[in-house]
Design an enzyme around this catalytic site. Structure first.
Site, PDB file in Angstrom:
ATOM      1  N   HIS A 233       1.942  -1.084   1.150  1.00 60.01           N
ATOM      2  CA  HIS A 233       0.538  -1.233   0.773  1.00 60.01           C
ATOM      3  C   HIS A 233      -0.381  -1.260   1.990  1.00 60.01           C
ATOM      4  O   HIS A 233       0.027  -1.653   3.081  1.00 60.01           O
ATOM      5  CB  HIS A 233       0.367  -2.508  -0.063  1.00 60.01           C
ATOM      6  CG  HIS A 233       1.179  -2.482  -1.314  1.00 60.01           C
ATOM      7  ND1 HIS A 233       2.365  -3.171  -1.443  1.00 60.01           N
ATOM      8  CD2 HIS A 233       0.983  -1.810  -2.485  1.00 60.01           C
ATOM      9  CE1 HIS A 233       2.866  -2.941  -2.651  1.00 60.01           C
ATOM     10  NE2 HIS A 233       2.047  -2.123  -3.295  1.00 60.01           N
TER      11      HIS A 233
ATOM     12  N   GLU B 208       0.147 -11.705  11.002  1.00 59.28           N
ATOM     13  CA  GLU B 208       0.678 -13.049  11.213  1.00 59.28           C
ATOM     14  C   GLU B 208       0.077 -14.063  10.258  1.00 59.28           C
ATOM     15  O   GLU B 208      -0.965 -13.818   9.647  1.00 59.28           O
ATOM     16  CB  GLU B 208       0.419 -13.492  12.661  1.00 59.28           C
ATOM     17  CG  GLU B 208       1.065 -12.615  13.726  1.00 59.28           C
ATOM     18  CD  GLU B 208       2.575 -12.628  13.630  1.00 59.28           C
ATOM     19  OE1 GLU B 208       3.139 -13.702  13.312  1.00 59.28           O
ATOM     20  OE2 GLU B 208       3.197 -11.569  13.870  1.00 59.28           O
TER      21      GLU B 208
ATOM     22  N   SER C 173       0.100   1.213  -7.276  1.00 61.25           N
ATOM     23  CA  SER C 173      -0.609   0.266  -6.417  1.00 61.25           C
ATOM     24  C   SER C 173      -1.232   0.908  -5.190  1.00 61.25           C
ATOM     25  O   SER C 173      -2.238   0.419  -4.669  1.00 61.25           O
ATOM     26  CB  SER C 173       0.338  -0.845  -5.965  1.00 61.25           C
ATOM     27  OG  SER C 173       1.443  -0.298  -5.270  1.00 61.25           O
TER      28      SER C 173
END
Length: 260
Positions: free
Chosen positions: A240, A224, A35
């Protein structure tokens, strides 16, 4: 005289078409891995489901402009164009990438002069996830397989150690989270005389220079609630990359290619 003219025309034709072929030469760089390398823009509804998550491979093509190819001439030769073909997929280890037929698809696409850049380790090391886990010896063996079969096609393999995660930090520096897997890559590179980019070390050094707070907020997937529509509840992910982080890692890889 007629024979001379015919010979001259033949030679001119050969030189003309050879020059045209040279100018139009394209090198494909295949990326295989997990990934952290993958191109999420290839997935359906990327903007709605995944943005701003990227793998560094997703950002890689932009570095291969005509005026920058001379910087990586040592590894690419006199190619006039580079195409990035990102076959990396999230959640894959060396073993599952092979078992699912993903490597076979790359192998069947390889042409003489192409490059295969391979970065695994994140999922190979997941002991608790038996469906993807690969021990050190198995990891080395799959890397050997990818390397040897790349060379069968007269293409060039390049090994990369796994890119750093955003932990653990110790005394203001990011340290290795991948255990023995980066060293295993180095061992195989030495054993088979393969070009190596130590992306684990490069990314740890780079992230450390930026500082934990900056890297956490700007490079990794930490934000957030309400910041991005794909993540209405926010995100806390130190593996990631956001777009800027992926671009910086791609830059590290490109800069390392200049020295190969």
């Amino acid at each position: 005289m007629n024979n001379y003219k015919i010979l001259s025309i033949s030679l001119f034709s050969i030189l003309f078409f050879s020059a045209f072929s040279f100018k139009s030469k394209t090198t494909t760089i295949f990326l295989i891995g997990d990934s952290t390398v993958a191109d999420y823009s290839l997935e359906e509804d990327y903007q709605a489901k995944k943005f701003p998550q990227v793998g560094w491979g997703q950002m890689f093509q932009s570095f291969f402009q005509k005026d920058s190819l001379k910087l990586v001439q040592g590894i690419l030769g006199n190619t006039k164009e580079v195409k990035i073909d990102d076959r990396a997929k999230g959640g894959r280890s060396t073993r599952t990438f092979f078992q699912e037929g993903r490597w076979s698809a790359v192998y069947n696409s390889l042409q003489k002069g192409d490059i295969v850049m391979m970065q695994f380790g994140h999922n190979d090391a997941s002991v608790e996830k038996t469906e993807r886990y690969v021990n050190i010896e198995g990891y080395k063996e799959f890397l050997r397989l990818f390397i040897n079969q790349t060379r069968e096609k007269a293409a060039t393999p390049i090994l990369l150690t796994p890119v750093a995660r955003n932990y653990p930090w110790k005394e203001g520096k990011l340290t290795n989270v991948h255990g023995e897997y980066p060293q295993a890559v180095k061992d195989v590179a030495k054993e088979l005389n393969v070009k190596l980019i130590d992306l684990n070390e490069l990314s740890m050094e780079f992230f450390s220079s930026k500082g934990q707070d900056f890297v956490t907020t700007n490079y990794f997937m930490n934000f957030e609630a309400g910041t991005f529509s794909a993540y209405p509840n926010g995100q806390k992910d130190n593996t990631h990359f956001q777009t800027v982080g992926g671009r910086e890692v791609a830059r590290l890889v490109f800069d390392a290619m200049k020295k190969l």
